[in-house]
Design a protein around this motif. Structure first.
Motif, mmCIF file in Angstrom:
data_model
loop_
_atom_site.group_PDB
_atom_site.id
_atom_site.type_symbol
_atom_site.label_atom_id
_atom_site.label_comp_id
_atom_site.label_asym_id
_atom_site.label_seq_id
_atom_site.Cartn_x
_atom_site.Cartn_y
_atom_site.Cartn_z
ATOM 1 N N PHE A 51 -5.882 1.032 -8.147
ATOM 2 C CA PHE A 51 -6.786 0.551 -9.177
ATOM 3 C C PHE A 51 -7.911 1.569 -9.189
ATOM 4 O O PHE A 51 -8.536 1.809 -8.149
ATOM 5 C CB PHE A 51 -7.396 -0.814 -8.831
ATOM 6 N N ASP A 52 -8.169 2.186 -10.327
ATOM 7 C CA ASP A 52 -9.273 3.129 -10.453
ATOM 8 C C ASP A 52 -10.348 2.511 -11.324
ATOM 9 O O ASP A 52 -10.065 2.059 -12.440
ATOM 10 C CB ASP A 52 -8.808 4.445 -11.083
ATOM 11 N N ILE A 53 -11.557 2.497 -10.815
ATOM 12 C CA ILE A 53 -12.708 2.017 -11.578
ATOM 13 C C ILE A 53 -13.471 3.258 -11.999
ATOM 14 O O ILE A 53 -14.078 3.939 -11.170
ATOM 15 C CB ILE A 53 -13.590 1.080 -10.738
ATOM 16 N N GLU A 54 -13.385 3.570 -13.294
ATOM 17 C CA GLU A 54 -13.970 4.801 -13.821
ATOM 18 C C GLU A 54 -14.946 4.481 -14.934
ATOM 19 O O GLU A 54 -14.550 3.997 -15.983
ATOM 20 C CB GLU A 54 -12.871 5.708 -14.378
ATOM 21 N N THR A 55 -16.206 4.731 -14.664
ATOM 22 C CA THR A 55 -17.236 4.576 -15.681
ATOM 23 C C THR A 55 -18.435 5.414 -15.274
ATOM 24 O O THR A 55 -18.684 5.607 -14.080
ATOM 25 C CB THR A 55 -17.637 3.097 -15.879
ATOM 26 N N ARG A 56 -19.145 5.905 -16.248
ATOM 27 C CA ARG A 56 -20.360 6.678 -15.950
ATOM 28 C C ARG A 56 -21.500 5.764 -15.521
ATOM 29 O O ARG A 56 -22.457 6.205 -14.907
ATOM 30 C CB ARG A 56 -20.774 7.491 -17.173
ATOM 31 N N ASP A 57 -21.370 4.494 -15.858
ATOM 32 C CA ASP A 57 -22.407 3.524 -15.533
ATOM 33 C C ASP A 57 -22.207 3.018 -14.099
ATOM 34 O O ASP A 57 -21.281 2.259 -13.818
ATOM 35 C CB ASP A 57 -22.352 2.362 -16.523
ATOM 36 N N GLU A 58 -23.056 3.477 -13.201
ATOM 37 C CA GLU A 58 -22.953 3.117 -11.778
ATOM 38 C C GLU A 58 -23.021 1.604 -11.564
ATOM 39 O O GLU A 58 -22.379 1.074 -10.657
ATOM 40 C CB GLU A 58 -24.065 3.794 -10.978
ATOM 41 N N ILE A 59 -23.793 0.924 -12.384
ATOM 42 C CA ILE A 59 -23.948 -0.524 -12.229
ATOM 43 C C ILE A 59 -22.619 -1.229 -12.507
ATOM 44 O O ILE A 59 -22.209 -2.117 -11.744
ATOM 45 C CB ILE A 59 -25.077 -1.062 -13.137
ATOM 46 N N PHE A 63 -20.371 -3.203 -9.862
ATOM 47 C CA PHE A 63 -20.055 -4.596 -10.191
ATOM 48 C C PHE A 63 -18.566 -4.872 -9.982
ATOM 49 O O PHE A 63 -18.185 -5.821 -9.294
ATOM 50 C CB PHE A 63 -20.457 -4.880 -11.645
ATOM 51 N N TYR A 64 -17.722 -4.040 -10.581
ATOM 52 C CA TYR A 64 -16.281 -4.253 -10.456
ATOM 53 C C TYR A 64 -15.802 -4.016 -9.025
ATOM 54 O O TYR A 64 -14.959 -4.758 -8.521
ATOM 55 C CB TYR A 64 -15.503 -3.358 -11.422
ATOM 56 N N PHE A 65 -16.329 -3.006 -8.369
ATOM 57 C CA PHE A 65 -15.915 -2.740 -7.005
ATOM 58 C C PHE A 65 -16.271 -3.927 -6.097
ATOM 59 O O PHE A 65 -15.467 -4.332 -5.250
ATOM 60 C CB PHE A 65 -16.550 -1.450 -6.481
ATOM 61 N N ASP A 66 -17.452 -4.486 -6.271
ATOM 62 C CA ASP A 66 -17.859 -5.641 -5.464
ATOM 63 C C ASP A 66 -16.916 -6.821 -5.675
ATOM 64 O O ASP A 66 -16.662 -7.592 -4.744
ATOM 65 C CB ASP A 66 -19.301 -6.041 -5.764
ATOM 66 N N LYS A 67 -16.386 -6.972 -6.883
ATOM 67 C CA LYS A 67 -15.407 -8.038 -7.140
ATOM 68 C C LYS A 67 -14.150 -7.809 -6.306
ATOM 69 O O LYS A 67 -13.610 -8.749 -5.725
ATOM 70 C CB LYS A 67 -15.052 -8.108 -8.620
ATOM 71 N N PHE A 68 -13.681 -6.565 -6.253
ATOM 72 C CA PHE A 68 -12.508 -6.261 -5.433
ATOM 73 C C PHE A 68 -12.820 -6.489 -3.951
ATOM 74 O O PHE A 68 -11.983 -7.019 -3.217
ATOM 75 C CB PHE A 68 -12.026 -4.828 -5.658
ATOM 76 N N ILE A 139 -11.314 -13.352 -12.230
ATOM 77 C CA ILE A 139 -12.363 -13.262 -11.206
ATOM 78 C C ILE A 139 -12.989 -11.877 -11.229
ATOM 79 O O ILE A 139 -14.215 -11.732 -11.166
ATOM 80 C CB ILE A 139 -11.791 -13.571 -9.815
ATOM 81 N N ILE A 140 -12.164 -10.840 -11.356
ATOM 82 C CA ILE A 140 -12.651 -9.453 -11.325
ATOM 83 C C ILE A 140 -13.545 -9.164 -12.534
ATOM 84 O O ILE A 140 -14.536 -8.449 -12.421
ATOM 85 C CB ILE A 140 -11.483 -8.470 -11.255
ATOM 86 N N THR A 141 -13.222 -9.731 -13.665
ATOM 87 C CA THR A 141 -13.959 -9.405 -14.890
ATOM 88 C C THR A 141 -15.066 -10.419 -15.233
ATOM 89 O O THR A 141 -15.811 -10.197 -16.175
ATOM 90 C CB THR A 141 -13.004 -9.298 -16.089
ATOM 91 N N ALA A 142 -15.175 -11.511 -14.446
ATOM 92 C CA ALA A 142 -16.185 -12.549 -14.756
ATOM 93 C C ALA A 142 -17.578 -12.084 -14.427
ATOM 94 O O ALA A 142 -17.828 -11.324 -13.550
ATOM 95 C CB ALA A 142 -15.869 -13.814 -13.980
#
Length: 142
Positions: A51-59, A63-68, A139-142
């Motif tokens: 699963f790759d979380i790729e965004t320029r927005d660190e927040i 956020f998504y990484f903390d869900k994982f 859960i990951i996207t909530a």
């Protein structure tokens, strides 16, 4: 050593053969969350499902990484104890992403003798990642 063109052809052959051997539609980029992709990768040293979380927005990335992270025990139970959660994964391009992944080492895309082993690794591992996504995406996207 292979020329750039020869290497490209070998890589293309691998993915064509994989697609013929396992002809199904994989989830991959179709997570419905533009920042999260499910990926296969294979290079000169390893094969990986992630699963790759790729965004320029660190927040958003955090956020998504903390869900994982909150689902870490479930990731280990349902996918593998060997799963790695890396908040700041440095890609070869120099880009920093967050990555949740399993790696198969000591395989090389240029060595066709390794291909069946990697086909099997992908075919056994990717469905676990897909099932996890379908089960916990709310859960990951909530």
């Amino acid at each position: 050593m292979f020329s750039r063109e020869e290497s490209k052809q070998i890589r293309e052959q691998f993915w064509i053969f994989f697609g013929k051997r396992y002809p199904r539609k994989w989830l991959l980029y179709d997570t419905k969350v533009k920042e999260i992709n499910l990926k296969f990768s294979f290079d000169n040293q390893k094969a990986m499902v992630s699963f790759d979380i790729e965004t320029r927005d660190e927040i958003f990335r955090e956020f998504y990484f903390d869900k994982f992270i909150s689902l870490k025990n479930l990731l280990k139970a349902e996918i593998s104890d060997d799963i790695i959660l890396e908040k700041d994964y440095l890609r070869s391009s120099g880009k920093i992403i967050s990555r949740i992944y399993i790696t198969k080492y000591e395989v090389n895309i240029h060595n066709k003798k390794h291909w069946p082993e990697v086909f099997e690794f992908f075919n056994n591992t990717m469905p676990k990642f897909e099932l996890f996504w379908y089960e916990y995406q709310d859960i990951i996207t909530a």
